[in-house]
Enzyme design. Structure first.
Site, PDB file in Angstrom:
ATOM      1  N   ASP A   1      19.100  59.454 107.798  1.00 38.08           N
ATOM      2  CA  ASP A   1      19.016  59.801 106.373  1.00 38.08           C
ATOM      3  C   ASP A   1      19.696  61.153 106.134  1.00 38.08           C
ATOM      4  OD1 ASP A   1      18.519  59.730 103.675  1.00 38.08           O
ATOM      5  OD2 ASP A   1      16.350  60.047 103.813  1.00 38.08           O
TER       6      ASP A   1
ATOM      7  N   HIS B   1      13.492  54.807 106.064  1.00 37.57           N
ATOM      8  CA  HIS B   1      12.682  56.014 106.323  1.00 37.57           C
ATOM      9  C   HIS B   1      11.166  55.826 106.156  1.00 37.57           C
ATOM     10  CE1 HIS B   1      13.232  56.120 102.008  1.00 37.57           C
ATOM     11  NE2 HIS B   1      14.418  56.701 102.058  1.00 37.57           N
TER      12      HIS B   1
ATOM     13  N   ASP C   1      19.037  53.070  97.824  1.00 40.20           N
ATOM     14  CA  ASP C   1      18.384  54.242  98.420  1.00 40.20           C
ATOM     15  C   ASP C   1      18.552  55.496  97.575  1.00 40.20           C
ATOM     16  OD1 ASP C   1      17.008  55.578 100.704  1.00 40.20           O
ATOM     17  OD2 ASP C   1      18.861  56.725 100.682  1.00 40.20           O
TER      18      ASP C   1
ATOM     19  N   ASN D   1      24.649  55.674  96.921  1.00 43.54           N
ATOM     20  CA  ASN D   1      24.364  56.552  95.765  1.00 43.54           C
ATOM     21  C   ASN D   1      25.414  57.649  95.605  1.00 43.54           C
ATOM     22  OD1 ASN D   1      23.426  57.816  98.094  1.00 43.54           O
ATOM     23  ND2 ASN D   1      21.689  58.796  97.080  1.00 43.54           N
TER      24      ASN D   1
ATOM     25  N   HIS E   1      21.791  54.759 108.174  1.00 45.30           N
ATOM     26  CA  HIS E   1      21.386  55.428 106.925  1.00 45.30           C
ATOM     27  C   HIS E   1      21.991  56.831 106.856  1.00 45.30           C
ATOM     28  CE1 HIS E   1      17.870  56.013 103.886  1.00 45.30           C
ATOM     29  NE2 HIS E   1      18.871  56.815 103.591  1.00 45.30           N
TER      30      HIS E   1
ATOM     31  N   HIS F   1      24.328  59.575 104.235  1.00 43.30           N
ATOM     32  CA  HIS F   1      24.911  59.873 102.916  1.00 43.30           C
ATOM     33  C   HIS F   1      26.181  60.685 103.136  1.00 43.30           C
ATOM     34  CE1 HIS F   1      21.396  58.443 100.611  1.00 43.30           C
ATOM     35  NE2 HIS F   1      20.710  58.899 101.644  1.00 43.30           N
ATOM     36  N   LEU F   2      27.325  60.083 102.836  1.00 36.49           N
ATOM     37  CA  LEU F   2      28.611  60.764 103.010  1.00 36.49           C
ATOM     38  C   LEU F   2      29.109  61.393 101.706  1.00 36.49           C
ATOM     39  CD1 LEU F   2      30.480  58.338 105.443  1.00 36.49           C
ATOM     40  CD2 LEU F   2      29.213  60.422 105.983  1.00 36.49           C
ATOM     41  N   ARG F   3      28.445  61.061 100.579  1.00 34.50           N
ATOM     42  CA  ARG F   3      28.642  61.736  99.272  1.00 34.50           C
ATOM     43  C   ARG F   3      29.988  61.494  98.583  1.00 34.50           C
ATOM     44  NH1 ARG F   3      23.397  62.114  98.744  1.00 34.50           N
ATOM     45  NH2 ARG F   3      22.387  63.965  99.624  1.00 34.50           N
TER      46      ARG F   3
END
Length: 428
Positions: free
Chosen positions: A303, A230, A150, A90, A56, A58-60
């Site tokens: 996360d 999470h 997510d 996302n 989990h 987030h690499l954006r």
């Protein structure tokens, strides 16, 4: 590729052994090993683990390269001992087509600091109305096996059921962000004593627990795999424990911050503590630790949620939710689980490598430290103590809740298929 000889490391926290890496593979594990021309790493007192796997992250990228890119995020991952990360969907555009997941996958290959496995969106645009191209994303070069909206919950029971049915065909898994949207409208923090005293909108535990209860029943009905992102409350632990006792194919993760921090920190009004799901109570923290120790919660997942300075340096209500976590995760787990006697290092290897690799079907990761296996490894110095300084982070963002806090342990070396991505605590 050259040979590397790691001398005297405690493999999974056990007795000191030598490990010889030849090319991309572990060639030999034993004592008194030698190899002509090998680079020797003296690892006395250090713990050798399989490379960590984060289910989990987030690499954006694409779309929010101001907060993180695949390159900066994987550099942060390597610094934290990770050799594989699963990148959440996302992004902008959303990773809901074969084209976008292949782009992220290729960016990971180009960066080279750790393997990047894209997660596909469950619904088009994360809007919860129509299933995304799940089959096409699975069949793409990225080989997607994990699907998640997510950041948002798949709150429509019919859509969730259809997603579970669809991914069953290729042994995929739906990872649910459990948050009943109507129960959390305007929520700013955990609903409880502190939110009442501060006058901030509360995010009740039941908003998480009700979705988990529904989804484990849907997974049982369909005969499919569901993963809970999470997990943050004592009540959620009980529901997952019950579901597992019934033989339902459910797995769950906890973040490092939910193992350490509580909603009392919100009294500072520092937006660095604003996160979704929110920091909960001391009682919840202890229930989560116990559940991770007994296997009710399967894994630790970061996360990792980077945000640029302006999205956090503002008043609480306007601030973005999320914390960076890749570079501090192992230290927090050492403090909350190892030093409390709840897990040994073999248990850490299971919760942070073996189990997440198994859930995400990450081939070549989460493998035993033994001859013939891929040389995806991390060396940790557990005796180290240091103060967290975000200026030292490889991540593009600095939104850590641990700034100025002393944490134990330090990653000294990370190896991705025999190639050092971190040497002597510094990125290679």
């Amino acid at each position: 590729m050259s040979k590397i000889l790691i001398r005297g490391a405690k493999v999974l926290g056990g007795e000191p052994q030598d490990v010889l890496i030849d090319g991309e593979t572990i060639a030999e594990v034993g004592t008194g090993l030698s190899a002509e021309g090998a680079t020797v790493i003296e690892a006395e007192g250090q713990v050798l683990l399989p490379g960590l796997v984060d289910l989990h992250t987030h690499l954006r990228e694409p779309g929010r390269e101001d907060s993180e890119t695949v390159l900066t995020g994987t550099r942060a991952a390597a610094s934290g001992g990770y050799t594989a990360v699963f990148a959440m969907a996302n992004t902008h555009p959303v990773a809901d087509t074969a084209g976008v997941v292949e782009q992220v996958y290729r960016l990971g290959k180009e960066a080279g600091y750790c393997d990047v496995q894209p997660i596909g969106a469950v619904t088009v645009g994360l809007e919860g109305k129509k299933l995304a191209e799940l089959g096409a994303m699975h069949d793409s070069a990225a080989g997607v096996t994990v699907f998640s909206d997510d950041g948002k919950c798949v709150d429509d029971a019919v859509i969730m059921r259809r997603a579970l049915e669809y991914v069953k065909a290729f042994d995929g898994v739906v990872a649910q962000h459990a948050q009943e949207p109507r129960l959390t409208e305007g929520a700013q923090m955990n609903e409880g004593v502190v939110s009442a005293e501060l006058g901030l909108g509360g995010w009740p535990a039941v908003a998480e627990e009700s979705i988990i209860a529904r989804d484990v029943l849907l997974a049982e009905h369909v005969g499919s795999r569901v993963h809970i992102c999470h997990l943050s409350t004592a009540g959620s632990v009980e529901i997952v424990r019950w579901a597992k006792s019934r033989g339902i194919d459910v797995t769950a993760e906890v973040t490092p911050h939910h193992l350490l921090l509580t909603d009392e920190l919100v009294r500072t009004y520092n937006p660095v503590y604003k996160v979704n799901p929110p920091l909960r109570t001391e009682q919840d923290v202890h229930a989560l630790r116990a559940a991770l120790a007994d296997g009710t919660i399967d894994i630790v997942a970061t996360d990792h949620a980077p945000h640029p300075h302006e999205d956090k340096d503002c008043e609480w209500a306007a601030a973005a939710m999320g914390m960076v976590g890749l570079e501090t995760a192992l230290s927090v787990v050492q403090q909350t689980m190892v030093e409390t006697g709840l897990l040994d290092w073999a248990g850490v290897a299971d919760r942070m490598s073996f189990a997440p690799a198994r859930i995400g079907r990450a081939t070549g990761h989460g493998r035993p430290v033994s001859a013939g296996e891929p040389a995806n490894l991390v060396l940790v110095d557990p005796a180290y103590r240091g103060t967290v300084d975000p200026a030292d982070f490889a991540s593009r963002s600095r939104n850590t809740p641990y700034e100025g806090r002393e944490l134990p342990g330090r990653v000294t070396h990370t190896f991705l298929r025999g190639r050092a991505t971190v040497m002597d605590g510094k990125l290679a």
